[in-house]
Structure formats: C-alpha cells, structure tokens
Design a protein around this motif. Structure first.
Motif, PDB file in Angstrom:
ATOM      1  N   ARG A   1       3.168   1.512  -3.314  1.00 38.77           N
ATOM      2  CA  ARG A   1       2.467   1.995  -4.512  1.00 38.77           C
ATOM      3  C   ARG A   1       2.534   3.513  -4.614  1.00 38.77           C
ATOM      4  O   ARG A   1       2.749   4.064  -5.697  1.00 38.77           O
ATOM      5  N   LYS A   2       2.301   4.193  -3.490  1.00 38.19           N
ATOM      6  CA  LYS A   2       2.311   5.665  -3.487  1.00 38.19           C
ATOM      7  C   LYS A   2       3.676   6.195  -3.913  1.00 38.19           C
ATOM      8  O   LYS A   2       3.756   7.097  -4.769  1.00 38.19           O
ATOM      9  N   THR A   3       4.740   5.655  -3.334  1.00 39.24           N
ATOM     10  CA  THR A   3       6.077   6.144  -3.683  1.00 39.24           C
ATOM     11  C   THR A   3       6.451   5.766  -5.117  1.00 39.24           C
ATOM     12  O   THR A   3       7.065   6.567  -5.827  1.00 39.24           O
TER      13      THR A   3
ATOM     14  N   VAL B   1       4.146  -2.500 -10.968  1.00 40.34           N
ATOM     15  CA  VAL B   1       4.171  -2.069  -9.571  1.00 40.34           C
ATOM     16  C   VAL B   1       4.328  -3.283  -8.671  1.00 40.34           C
ATOM     17  O   VAL B   1       5.116  -3.278  -7.717  1.00 40.34           O
TER      18      VAL B   1
ATOM     19  N   LYS C   1       4.426   5.392  -7.674  1.00 36.64           N
ATOM     20  CA  LYS C   1       3.683   6.246  -8.618  1.00 36.64           C
ATOM     21  C   LYS C   1       4.316   7.638  -8.706  1.00 36.64           C
ATOM     22  O   LYS C   1       4.329   8.252  -9.782  1.00 36.64           O
ATOM     23  N   LYS C   2       4.829   8.148  -7.582  1.00 33.26           N
ATOM     24  CA  LYS C   2       5.482   9.459  -7.607  1.00 33.26           C
ATOM     25  C   LYS C   2       6.781   9.401  -8.405  1.00 33.26           C
ATOM     26  O   LYS C   2       7.088  10.316  -9.173  1.00 33.26           O
ATOM     27  N   GLU C   3       7.531   8.317  -8.225  1.00 33.24           N
ATOM     28  CA  GLU C   3       8.810   8.177  -8.916  1.00 33.24           C
ATOM     29  C   GLU C   3       8.636   7.812 -10.388  1.00 33.24           C
ATOM     30  O   GLU C   3       9.450   8.195 -11.222  1.00 33.24           O
TER      31      GLU C   3
ATOM     32  N   GLU D   1       0.842  -1.212   0.000  1.00 32.84           N
ATOM     33  CA  GLU D   1       0.000   0.000   0.000  1.00 32.84           C
ATOM     34  C   GLU D   1       0.869   1.251   0.000  1.00 32.84           C
ATOM     35  O   GLU D   1       0.618   2.197  -0.760  1.00 32.84           O
ATOM     36  N   GLU D   2       1.896   1.258   0.865  1.00 35.53           N
ATOM     37  CA  GLU D   2       2.786   2.418   0.938  1.00 35.53           C
ATOM     38  C   GLU D   2       3.716   2.484  -0.279  1.00 35.53           C
ATOM     39  O   GLU D   2       3.999   3.562  -0.793  1.00 35.53           O
TER      40      GLU D   2
ATOM     41  N   PRO E   1       5.642   8.182 -12.806  1.00 35.50           N
ATOM     42  CA  PRO E   1       4.260   8.545 -13.162  1.00 35.50           C
ATOM     43  C   PRO E   1       3.801   8.004 -14.519  1.00 35.50           C
ATOM     44  O   PRO E   1       2.608   7.900 -14.775  1.00 35.50           O
TER      45      PRO E   1
END
Length: 163
Positions: A65-67, A81, A69-71, A62-63, A73
């Motif tokens: 995925r967020k990082t 992923v 997607k930022k790195e 979960e965490e 895009p």
C-alpha cells in the motif's frame, strides 16, 4: 387460448401495482442495537479479545500500500490497491513470499501467546462469576451458618405473648 400468456398479459402485469407481501419481498428486519445474544444471533463481541494476526498476504499488502500510494497518488479507490496488490502477490515467487510468511508466522505465535493469557483470564473470571451467582442463602448453607431468620422468630414470639 385465454390461459396462455402472451405479450398482452405481460403488459397487464406490468401496469398493476405490486404488493410486496404477495410477491414475497420484504424489508430487512431492524437489528437490535446493544444487545448480547438475540434469538439465534451472534453473541456480543468482547472488545478486549485480541485481534487475529494477518496472513502473509496482508503483511505484504501493508508494505505494498505504501509503495502503491507513492507511485499512484491520484488513485483513491481501495479496490484498485487491493487488485494491484493481489496481482503482484500472485506474481511473486515462493522465495519472495518467504519474508512475509515469516513475519506472519511470528505474529501468529505472538497472537497464540496473547490468546492463551486472554483465555486464562476469561476462565478465572468465569469461576468468579460462578461463585457470585450463588445466593446468600446458598453460601450460608455451605458454611453452616443460619440464614438470619432469628429476627423473624423473635417477632413471632412477641406476637404469641400478646395473646
């Protein structure tokens, strides 16, 4: 040597139309929609049943995925992923995995509490269903009341008077 298959036999087989029934290929049977338990199938899923808690890996994912997607895009593939997350998870030390395992353990204990409440509710509903399954005559017999046959007896008496 007519029985031996050679290159010519393979060509003849390739040119013949294949009958699906003879070969054994079948289409998947159409699934019944909206039915509970079909023949040998699964029971209908209860929408109120709590979801199982995620494992430590999925808490980490979960965490991650967020990082990710930022790195990255531009990457839209879910598989990319997942693969990157799996590689990262494998490279983590047990000390680095510990916070995710602790979160997963907390979610599991919360889930067990919710499930016990859910199971108690299901049991109480099952008991209510057992009582409602009895017919009115069974309930009347247990309480010692007559089943309401008095009206029929009166009608039979009236018929006898007419004779």
């Amino acid at each position: 040597m007519k029985g031996a298959k050679g290159k010519g036999a393979a060509k003849r087989d390739a040119l013949k139309p294949i009958d699906d029934k003879k070969v054994g290929k079948r289409k998947a049977p159409a699934k019944a929609v909206g039915k509970g338990k079909a023949k040998g199938g699964k029971a209908a899923k209860d929408p109120n049943k709590p979801k199982r808690p995620p494992s430590a890996f999925f808490v980490f994912l979960e965490e991650f995925r967020k990082t990710f997607k930022k790195e990255n895009p531009t990457v839209k593939a879910v598989s990319a992923v997942g693969k990157a997350g799996g590689e990262k998870w494998k490279s983590l030390t047990p000390d680095e995995k510990a916070p995710y395992e602790a979160k997963a353990a907390k979610r599991k204990s919360d889930y067990e509490k919710v499930m016990s409440a859910y199971n108690k509710k299901q049991e109480s509903m099952a008991e209510d269903d057992d009582e409602s399954d009895k017919s009115k005559s069974e309930v009347d017999e247990e309480s010692g009341q007559d089943g309401g046959d008095d009206e029929e007896d009166e009608e039979d008496d009236d018929d006898e008077d007419d004779d």
